[in-house]
Motif scaffolding. Structure first.
Motif, PDB file in Angstrom:
ATOM      1  N   ARG A  76       6.723  11.154   2.696  1.00 28.82           N
ATOM      2  CA  ARG A  76       8.048  11.938   2.808  1.00 28.82           C
ATOM      3  C   ARG A  76       8.386  12.178   4.107  1.00 28.82           C
ATOM      4  O   ARG A  76       9.339  11.932   4.578  1.00 28.82           O
ATOM      5  N   ARG A  77       7.515  12.584   4.996  1.00 36.63           N
ATOM      6  CA  ARG A  77       7.652  12.787   6.499  1.00 36.63           C
ATOM      7  C   ARG A  77       7.893  11.700   6.973  1.00 36.63           C
ATOM      8  O   ARG A  77       8.778  11.717   7.993  1.00 36.63           O
ATOM      9  N   LEU A  78       7.469  10.215   6.709  1.00 39.83           N
ATOM     10  CA  LEU A  78       7.742   9.208   7.174  1.00 39.83           C
ATOM     11  C   LEU A  78       9.022   8.687   6.950  1.00 39.83           C
ATOM     12  O   LEU A  78      10.034   8.326   8.048  1.00 39.83           O
ATOM     13  N   GLU A  79       9.585   8.946   5.941  1.00 38.83           N
ATOM     14  CA  GLU A  79      10.984   8.760   5.568  1.00 38.83           C
ATOM     15  C   GLU A  79      11.872   9.486   6.341  1.00 38.83           C
ATOM     16  O   GLU A  79      13.101   9.143   6.504  1.00 38.83           O
ATOM     17  N   LEU A  80      11.520  10.530   6.833  1.00 34.84           N
ATOM     18  CA  LEU A  80      12.348  11.641   7.425  1.00 34.84           C
ATOM     19  C   LEU A  80      11.915  11.307   9.030  1.00 34.84           C
ATOM     20  O   LEU A  80      12.527  12.267   9.718  1.00 34.84           O
ATOM     21  N   SER A  81      11.529  10.162   9.268  1.00 33.30           N
ATOM     22  CA  SER A  81      11.326   9.769  10.540  1.00 33.30           C
ATOM     23  C   SER A  81      10.452  10.616  11.479  1.00 33.30           C
ATOM     24  O   SER A  81      10.576  10.728  12.719  1.00 33.30           O
ATOM     25  N   PHE A 121      -2.742  -4.520 -11.774  1.00 28.08           N
ATOM     26  CA  PHE A 121      -3.277  -5.086 -10.461  1.00 28.08           C
ATOM     27  C   PHE A 121      -2.479  -5.960  -9.549  1.00 28.08           C
ATOM     28  O   PHE A 121      -2.507  -6.276  -8.547  1.00 28.08           O
ATOM     29  N   GLU A 122      -1.450  -6.694 -10.292  1.00 29.54           N
ATOM     30  CA  GLU A 122      -0.910  -8.011  -9.594  1.00 29.54           C
ATOM     31  C   GLU A 122       0.364  -7.360  -8.968  1.00 29.54           C
ATOM     32  O   GLU A 122       0.925  -7.819  -7.866  1.00 29.54           O
ATOM     33  N   LYS A 123       0.707  -6.097  -9.236  1.00 28.14           N
ATOM     34  CA  LYS A 123       1.638  -5.243  -8.429  1.00 28.14           C
ATOM     35  C   LYS A 123       1.263  -4.509  -7.179  1.00 28.14           C
ATOM     36  O   LYS A 123       2.004  -3.982  -6.282  1.00 28.14           O
ATOM     37  N   ILE A 124      -0.042  -4.481  -6.899  1.00 21.98           N
ATOM     38  CA  ILE A 124      -0.844  -4.118  -5.685  1.00 21.98           C
ATOM     39  C   ILE A 124      -0.501  -5.055  -4.507  1.00 21.98           C
ATOM     40  O   ILE A 124      -0.587  -5.993  -4.440  1.00 21.98           O
ATOM     41  N   ASP A 125       0.491  -4.191  -3.571  1.00 20.32           N
ATOM     42  CA  ASP A 125       0.763  -5.075  -2.221  1.00 20.32           C
ATOM     43  C   ASP A 125      -0.601  -4.853  -1.089  1.00 20.32           C
ATOM     44  O   ASP A 125      -0.938  -3.790  -1.177  1.00 20.32           O
ATOM     45  N   ILE A 126      -0.911  -5.785  -0.675  1.00 18.29           N
ATOM     46  CA  ILE A 126      -1.773  -5.589   0.626  1.00 18.29           C
ATOM     47  C   ILE A 126      -0.870  -5.893   2.003  1.00 18.29           C
ATOM     48  O   ILE A 126      -0.211  -6.618   2.095  1.00 18.29           O
ATOM     49  N   PHE A 127      -1.412  -5.288   2.830  1.00 16.58           N
ATOM     50  CA  PHE A 127      -0.922  -5.348   4.196  1.00 16.58           C
ATOM     51  C   PHE A 127      -1.933  -5.237   5.224  1.00 16.58           C
ATOM     52  O   PHE A 127      -2.380  -4.357   6.022  1.00 16.58           O
ATOM     53  N   ASN A 259       7.738   2.865   0.424  1.00 19.99           N
ATOM     54  CA  ASN A 259       7.822   2.704  -1.140  1.00 19.99           C
ATOM     55  C   ASN A 259       6.672   1.793  -1.669  1.00 19.99           C
ATOM     56  O   ASN A 259       6.228   2.156  -2.622  1.00 19.99           O
ATOM     57  N   SER A 260       6.314   0.724  -0.910  1.00 15.63           N
ATOM     58  CA  SER A 260       5.204  -0.078  -1.545  1.00 15.63           C
ATOM     59  C   SER A 260       3.988   0.637  -1.423  1.00 15.63           C
ATOM     60  O   SER A 260       3.144   0.429  -2.355  1.00 15.63           O
ATOM     61  N   ILE A 261       3.809   1.429  -0.394  1.00 18.12           N
ATOM     62  CA  ILE A 261       2.470   2.182  -0.299  1.00 18.12           C
ATOM     63  C   ILE A 261       2.447   3.350  -1.377  1.00 18.12           C
ATOM     64  O   ILE A 261       1.421   3.611  -1.959  1.00 18.12           O
TER      65      ILE A 261
END
Length: 781
Positions: A76-81, A121-127, A259-261
């Motif tokens: 939430r803090r990230l989204e508030l810059s 499992f398939e909806k897990i995103d990796i970065f 959002n993904s995280i």
């Protein structure tokens, strides 16, 4: 579903049983919000996920996610810059790492069907890039030196200045030690100072930072180091600014992916929650119940989850059966049966396993109502009867054919005759309304009602007249009987009195005799059923024992084959050493060229055949484990030459990898880094599954580095010999041998080989930042 039933049946205490199995904060939050569901598909999906998790544990007994913190506030803090601090970035780094490991774990699963968990499992995103960038944040909670070139420069300058200050002060201590109260360097106000005797304070010029309590010691910062300390102060400020800049840059990298995280964190928490449900099921011998669509309930050996030593009982509530009336004296466990039925329904409708045997079936009710226990209201000046009746009125107003109603001691607290009549009238209303209910009562009139009325069945709790104590065994179809006369006899009441009492209740005595015969028949049927179950258990144990013996025999055979191979290999090694000596002698005495000697050695090596691993599980498993170490995108690595942590983000066509190391991107060959995961493979639990192997691109040119880690001793020595020969043929002056530290066996073998090889000019361990004692640098000549 109403919350009152959750309080009455202590559903929150059942929830507490699962808490110790959870590892993530998200999983704990989901458990805290768990409530019974009424949608058939949602319940089926929740129960199917537990079944999928049980299949995963068959393949991987140690499946675990590890501890994860709540990152919702950070996102939430990230989204508030806002920029995140080191602790917040650490928590996000952990989520990204676990996401990558979980995704890899799922990709490596084979021969396992997880239809319900598959979408998660398939909806897990990796970065990989973010994961590599966050390597700049150490597990210890500070920003690494390699996070940026500027930070590296600043910290190197700070270290040099501190070393220069230390050397200057040590020189003063050595030359003027007699002027110091103690010959050591101390710190005051963040500055390095010397404890000077007050009598010599004017002999050492500098800045006074403090005076001891006695006034005998003055802490002076010598003028020779003042400028250096000022420089360090400035560098510390530059360091703080650079760290803040790095944290800002890392936050900016994370910001687009919040959002993904967040979705990853939820999925990991949910997987942790499902894992906890499976572990609860395993430890409490629970099962996943079937769901009926026609209000049929079948509970086999069901147990109350909150009792330390519960008695298991079976209960069958057919589709057409409306009421089960449990009659008989108090203290027999009637109320526990009510609560056990209610809790089994609440747990199953919440997607939890229930404490029962396989084959158990539950219904789906939109509401469960109960009037259990003494709820006398002092505030409202209500008697026990009035309080119960108030509850019953409310229940009858809200219950329908999709409800389950539980009444404890229906009609109690008033005149027995009126109470019995009222109880029968209420039951009749429930029967005509098609509302399933279970009722306990001690009124004998309800026994006849249960026998004479359709869709109503009697039941009772077994009582041992020998020990004069309840057994807490539920007997469905058998009404309860009074044991007053038998108990009175056993306690010593004169027979004439007991007989007189029995003569006055002949009709009741006839009923009791019928009930007694029914109890005997029920008990005999139960004993037969228990004997059948014992035979089934014995057969199951025998089957397991046979399988265990077969596996042990197979393993022992493979061990013996490996032992024989090792003995044969030792003989071959000895023969090879002798052949090497012969070749050296020939070389010394003749004009044979090096390449001719190497060709001869190859001919000797060809006489040694590799063993057939296809039938040896032990060696095949070892070879497979070695193959599993191939790097792939998403792996955490250590760059060998720098000792820095990073993450592989892309594999190039030529076999090289792109890696994100802090905020820097590098291109590395497979032999220029080591996998962090490979270093942690030893303590991992066994996993009986196939792992996809990413094969390295073969290299046609000469190699200047040999990696022997993961090899058996014999294999490593053969590979080393071939490597040195190849290096000599290609006129290479220096090569690197990576043998790792481990048990030291291969490292010792490498040392012995290099000592006896006349083409080795010199050798020694690599510098600390290039592998240290885990690698050896060899000079050939």
């Amino acid at each position: 579903m109403n919350t009152k039933i959750l309080e009455q049946l202590e559903f929150d205490k059942v929830i507490d049983l699962l808490t110790p199995y959870l590892q993530t904060m998200q999983g704990k939050a989901e458990l805290a919000q768990l409530r019974p569901m009424t949608d058939y598909r949602r319940i089926m999906s929740s129960l199917a996920e537990v079944d999928d998790m049980s299949q995963i544990f068959i393949q991987s007994h140690g499946f675990s996610l590890g501890e994860l913190q709540d990152i919702s506030e950070s996102l939430r803090r990230l989204e508030l810059s806002a920029d995140l601090n080191v602790a917040e970035l650490q928590a996000l780094k952990r989520v990204l790492l676990v996401s990558s490991e979980t995704k890899r774990f799922y990709d490596d699963l084979e021969n396992v069907t997880v239809a319900s968990l598959q979408p998660l499992f398939e909806k897990i995103d990796i970065f990989p890039q973010l994961q590599g960038a966050l390597q700049a944040i150490s597990d210890g909670g500070f920003v690494e030196d390699f996070a940026s070139p500027e930070l590296t420069r600043i910290r190197r300058k700070i270290a040099e200045s501190e070393r220069e200050i230390r050397e200057t002060l040590q020189d003063i201590v050595k030359k003027r030690g007699d002027m110091l109260s103690e010959q050591l360097i101390v710190s005051r106000s963040g500055r390095s100072v010397l404890p000077v005797k007050n009598t010599y304070r004017n002999r050492i010029s500098g800045i006074v930072h403090d005076i001891s309590a006695s006034g005998s010691t003055v802490y002076i910062e010598p003028r020779a180091v003042v400028s250096l300390n000022e420089l360090i102060t400035q560098l510390r400020a530059d360091e703080r600014y650079e760290v803040a800049r790095i944290l800002h840059e890392l936050s900016d990298l994370l910001r687009p992916q919040t959002n993904s995280i967040r979705n990853n964190a939820w999925i990991l928490g949910h997987l942790d929650f499902v894992r906890a449900k499976y572990l609860f099921m395993r430890d409490y011998s629970a099962v996943i119940p079937k769901l009926s669509e026609n209000k049929t309930i079948q509970l086999l050996n069901v147990r109350h989850p909150l009792l330390a030593h519960p008695v298991s009982n079976s209960l069958y509530f057919g589709e057409e059966l409306t009421s089960i009336v449990i009659t008989g004296p108090n203290t027999g466990g009637k109320t526990i049966m009510l609560k056990t039925l209610g809790l089994a329904q609440l747990m199953a409708q919440s997607g939890l396993p229930i404490l029962a045997d396989k084959g158990s079936k539950v219904a789906i009710f939109t509401e469960i109502f109960a009037d259990i226990g003494d709820e006398q209201s002092i505030e409202q000046s209500l008697s026990t009867f009035s309080s119960h009746m108030t509850q019953i009125v409310s229940i009858l107003e809200n219950a329908n054919e999709d409800s389950l109603v539980l009444f404890d001691e229906l009609g109690a607290g008033t005149d027995p005759q009126e109470g019995a009549s009222l109880a029968m009238a209420i039951l009749e209303h429930l029967r005509l309304s098609g509302i399933k209910n279970m009722v306990t009562t001690h009124y004998p009139e309800l026994k006849a009602y249960g026998i004479e009325t359709a869709f109503v069945e009697n039941a009772s709790m077994e009582f041992d007249t020998t020990t004069l104590s309840p057994t807490y065994r539920f007997m469905q179809g058998v009404p309860g009987r009074s044991n007053a006369f038998e108990i009175a006899r056993r306690l010593g009441l004169p027979e004439i009195i007991v007989a007189d009492a029995e003569s006055q209740t002949d009709k009741e005595s006839d009923v009791n005799r019928i009930i007694e015969r029914l109890e005997e028949q029920t008990l005999e049927s139960r004993k037969r059923l228990e004997r059948i179950r014992e035979v089934e258990k014995e057969n199951l144990k025998f089957n397991r024992a046979v399988k265990k013996l077969y596996n042990e025999f197979s393993h022992a055979r493979d061990k013996e084959l490996e032992k024989v191979y090792q003995e044969a290999q030792a003989i071959v090694d000895e023969a090879k050493e002798k052949s090497d000596e012969i070749l050296k002698t020939l070389t010394a005495k003749s004009q044979l060229k090096p390449h001719e000697v190497i060709d001869a050695k190859k001919e000797l090596d060809s006489l040694v055949k590799e063993p057939d691993l296809s039938k040896n599980k032990v060696l095949r498993k070892a070879k497979k484990a070695k193959a599993q170490r191939a790097p792939r995108v998403g792996d955490d690595i250590i760059v060998t030459s720098y000792g820095q942590h990073g993450t592989l983000i892309n594999q190039l066509k030529d076999g090289r990898f792109e890696a994100q190391v802090g905020l820097i991107k590098m291109t590395l060959k497979p032999d220029e880094f080591t996998l962090v995961r490979a270093q942690k493979e030893t303590p991992k639990p066994k996993r009986a599954k196939q792992v996809k192997v990413v094969k390295k691109v073969s290299q046609t040119g000469p190699r200047a580095r040999l990696d022997l880690r993961g090899m058996r001793y014999e294999e490593a020595m053969q590979e080393l010999d071939r490597f040195i020969d190849q290096a000599l043929l290609n006129n290479m002056a220096q090569v690197d041998i990576i043998h790792g530290i481990g048990t030291g066996v291969i490292r010792e073998g490498v040392t012995k080989y290099l000592r006896r090889n006349k083409h080795v000019k010199s050798f020694g361990y690599a510098p600390q930042n290039a592998g240290g004692s885990g690698a050896t640098i060899v000079t050939l000549g």
